[in-house]
Design an enzyme around this catalytic site. Structure first.
Site, short mmCIF file in Angstrom:
data_model
loop_
_atom_site.label_atom_id
_atom_site.label_comp_id
_atom_site.label_asym_id
_atom_site.label_seq_id
_atom_site.Cartn_x
_atom_site.Cartn_y
_atom_site.Cartn_z
N LEU A 1 0.85 -1.19 0.00
CA LEU A 1 0.00 0.00 0.00
C LEU A 1 0.89 1.24 0.00
O LEU A 1 1.61 1.49 0.95
CB LEU A 1 -0.91 0.00 1.23
CG LEU A 1 -1.82 1.23 1.38
CD1 LEU A 1 -2.78 1.33 0.20
CD2 LEU A 1 -2.58 1.17 2.69
N HIS B 1 6.59 2.95 11.14
CA HIS B 1 7.14 4.13 10.50
C HIS B 1 6.09 5.24 10.50
O HIS B 1 4.89 4.99 10.40
CB HIS B 1 7.53 3.77 9.06
CG HIS B 1 8.35 4.79 8.35
ND1 HIS B 1 7.82 5.94 7.82
CD2 HIS B 1 9.69 4.82 8.06
CE1 HIS B 1 8.78 6.64 7.24
NE2 HIS B 1 9.92 5.99 7.38
#
Length: 376
Positions: A125, A229
């Site tokens: 994604l 992240h």
């Protein structure tokens, strides 16, 4: 915005996305031949009649219909870990207890495992920074579940997603820095490239096979275990809203979490509906119509039921009538999705938006409908 299966013409855009995604995004590597192979594998997967999940891999691209730009990508691996081992660390606890000395201590450990072999993985994604607009990321994420709901025989009962862990823009991972220092003399960018291209034999050869006591890791390495992240937080939040949960499994290299859900319990799978299409042209009698412009309009994710000709979008210009299980679509939107009058489609209610009501049938055929949902 329209979602469609990836095609060979998308190779330059896919290569650019591999560059833009940066180190640590192992499902997109800056390698033209490798990316071309991924496109061909996806084309073959969409075009194959499948009874049970295997080594199929599906890639979807988000396209701006006005410009032809590829805005982003998302994917599904039907059964992960079949062609090469799918390794994780599992975080658990050991208990050291001495009744005689009155000492009781819990110790966190990481054990290497192959727990998720054969599970379906939603992956890859990535929404390009300059195309980050309302609903784009949501569509990229949810479209996979619409496709899965329509074709359940292609996917496993457990669905996972490996989330990108903490790393810097310069390609440094605090977790890998510790492993690199003590076990494997390879920098993080080199390791992620090897794994991304399927060359992970070094894991069995060089990675520590015994439990890692987390107290032995550096403070920086311990701090990022199970963390994502910064750019991955929106994707994690979307998956959590679908019912995905972290159960202690993390990536070997950046310690990012892997989340999981049962196929039938994924919100977008359970709540999406297969319905019949009614195309609204001039003179079409409407069974229902909003009368007041101030009424909220439903935001719907809509997909056709095809495989290789799969198309999907998100729009507030369609109406779902539950009492008739009927989806009313403007003609231009139906054409963009490859839907004909009376065909089957799959739809999912996303939210309500204050927007224009569906125009009178007499004006629909002449309107300039934008399938990229120009209201947003």
């Amino acid at each position: 915005m329209i979602i469609r299966p990836i095609a060979h013409q998308d190779l330059p855009a896919l290569h650019q996305m591999a560059i833009e995604s940066g180190p640590g995004f192992t499902s997109l590597m800056d390698d033209i031949d490798y990316l071309g192979g991924k496109i061909q594998q996806s084309i073959d997967s969409f075009g194959t009649d499948v009874k049970t999940p295997g080594q199929q891999s599906y890639l979807f691209v988000l396209e701006d219909e006005l410009t032809g730009d590829v805005m982003g990508i998302s994917g599904i691996k039907a059964a992960a870990g079949l062609d090469s081992p799918l390794y994780h660390y599992h975080k658990s606890q050991l208990v050291h207890h001495s009744r005689e000395l009155g000492i009781f201590k819990r110790i966190d450990v990481l054990n290497m495992c192959n727990h998720y072999t054969g599970c379906t993985e939603v992956c890859t994604l990535f929404l390009r920074p300059r195309f980050r607009r309302i609903h784009a990321g949501k569509l990229l994420s949810k479209v996979r579940f619409l496709f899965m709901a329509q074709h359940p025989e292609r996917f496993a009962n457990t669905v996972i997603a490996e989330m990108r862990g903490v790393s810097t823009k310069n390609g440094h991972s605090p977790f890998w820095n510790w492993l690199n220092e003590h076990f494997i003399d390879l920098d993080f960018a080199a390791v992620t490239e090897l794994v991304g291209t399927g060359n992970n034999g070094f894991i069995a050869e060089l990675m520590p096979k015994y439990p890692l006591y987390t107290q032995l890791l550096s403070k920086e390495a311990r701090a990022v275990i199970g963390q994502v992240h910064e750019d991955t937080r929106p994707a994690l939040h979307m998956l959590e809203s679908e019912g995905f949960r972290h159960k202690g499994y993390v990536d070997l290299f950046d310690a990012g979490p892997t989340v999981e859900a049962e196929f039938s319990q994924i919100s977008s799978v359970a709540n999406s509906l297969q319905c019949q299409v009614q195309i609204i042209n001039a003179g079409t009698p409407l069974l229902s119509r909003h009368k007041k412009a101030e009424n909220p309009r439903e935001l719907l994710a809509i997909a056709n039921t095809h495989t290789s000709e799969f198309r999907a979008t998100v729009t507030d210009q369609a109406t779902y009538l539950p009492q008739h299980n009927l989806l009313q679509l403007p003609a231009k939107l139906a054409a963009a999705l490859g839907l004909k009058n009376g065909a089957s489609a799959r739809c999912l209610r996303l939210s309500a938006t204050v927007a224009r009501t569906l125009p009178d049938a007499a004006t629909v055929s002449g309107m300039a409908f934008n399938a990229a949902v120009s209201a947003h």
